[in-house]
Design a protein around this motif. Structure first.
Motif, mmCIF file in Angstrom:
data_model
loop_
_atom_site.group_PDB
_atom_site.id
_atom_site.type_symbol
_atom_site.label_atom_id
_atom_site.label_comp_id
_atom_site.label_asym_id
_atom_site.label_seq_id
_atom_site.Cartn_x
_atom_site.Cartn_y
_atom_site.Cartn_z
ATOM 1 N N GLY A 29 39.331 36.991 52.951
ATOM 2 C CA GLY A 29 38.651 38.267 52.802
ATOM 3 C C GLY A 29 37.283 38.171 53.445
ATOM 4 N N GLU A 30 36.429 39.118 53.130
ATOM 5 C CA GLU A 30 35.100 39.161 53.731
ATOM 6 C C GLU A 30 34.209 38.030 53.239
ATOM 7 N N PHE A 31 34.252 37.722 51.940
ATOM 8 C CA PHE A 31 33.378 36.718 51.359
ATOM 9 C C PHE A 31 34.124 35.629 50.601
ATOM 10 N N LEU A 32 35.437 35.580 50.729
ATOM 11 C CA LEU A 32 36.249 34.670 49.935
ATOM 12 C C LEU A 32 37.506 34.301 50.709
ATOM 13 N N TYR A 47 32.539 33.090 47.833
ATOM 14 C CA TYR A 47 31.833 33.687 46.704
ATOM 15 C C TYR A 47 32.822 34.127 45.629
ATOM 16 N N LEU A 48 32.554 33.815 44.370
ATOM 17 C CA LEU A 48 33.397 34.158 43.213
ATOM 18 C C LEU A 48 34.791 33.554 43.358
ATOM 19 N N SER A 53 32.305 30.103 37.656
ATOM 20 C CA SER A 53 30.927 30.216 38.106
ATOM 21 C C SER A 53 30.765 31.423 39.017
ATOM 22 N N THR A 54 29.539 31.896 39.152
ATOM 23 C CA THR A 54 29.248 32.944 40.128
ATOM 24 C C THR A 54 28.532 32.368 41.344
ATOM 25 N N SER A 55 28.444 31.055 41.435
ATOM 26 C CA SER A 55 27.836 30.404 42.594
ATOM 27 C C SER A 55 28.841 30.306 43.733
ATOM 28 N N SER A 56 28.357 30.344 44.959
ATOM 29 C CA SER A 56 29.214 30.150 46.120
ATOM 30 C C SER A 56 29.677 28.705 46.184
ATOM 31 N N ARG A 57 30.878 28.507 46.689
ATOM 32 C CA ARG A 57 31.440 27.162 46.886
ATOM 33 C C ARG A 57 31.728 26.991 48.365
#
Length: 140
Positions: A29-32, A47-48, A53-57
């Motif tokens: 996706g766009e951020f994941l 992200y997510l 956690s809500t931190s980026s991996r």
């Protein structure tokens, strides 16, 4: 990009992301980005990612569901959904517009059951929506 770096630098060649696992499928996706491993577990990066956690991996990270065997996966901009072998759809990420399918618009930092009581065989995700085909062939 899943290679363990918090950078936006352009890469011009393919690179291995996860030496610990082989993968059956991938969704971006766009951020994941997420993939189903050969062991039928889900790992995500971005992200997510569904690890609580809500931190980026920045490298492939297991979602908090480590007991289900997943057979299908879809990734939207800020969320992902995967279908377990028993037909249960689990979703995580941003809940805008109810796209996690659990009756809420809250962030799901770990997988939540979507449309509880319905068994699914396929899932698709877009920017702010999720669609699935039930075991009986109904599109929801």
């Amino acid at each position: 990009m899943g290679i363990g770096l918090a950078t936006s630098a352009t890469r011009t060649n393919y690179q291995a992301l996860d030496d610990a696992d082989t993968y059956l499928s991938v969704g971006a996706g766009e951020f994941l980005t997420c993939g189903i491993t050969a062991a039928k577990r889900v790992k995500c990066w971005g992200y997510l990612v569904g690890d609580g956690s809500t931190s980026s991996r920045y490298s492939p990270t297991s979602i908090l569901d480590t007991t289900s065997e997943f057979v299908d996966l879809a990734v939207g901009s800020y969320h992902a959904c995967a279908i377990a072998s028993d037909g249960v759809m689990k979703c995580w990420g941003d809940g805008w517009d109810g796209k996690l399918g659990n009756g809420s618009t809250a962030v799901g930092s770990s997988p939540v059951t979507a449309d509880s009581g319905t068994a699914y065989k396929r899932v698709a995700a877009g920017r702010n929506h999720t669609c699935g085909i039930t075991m009986s062939g109904i599109l929801k």
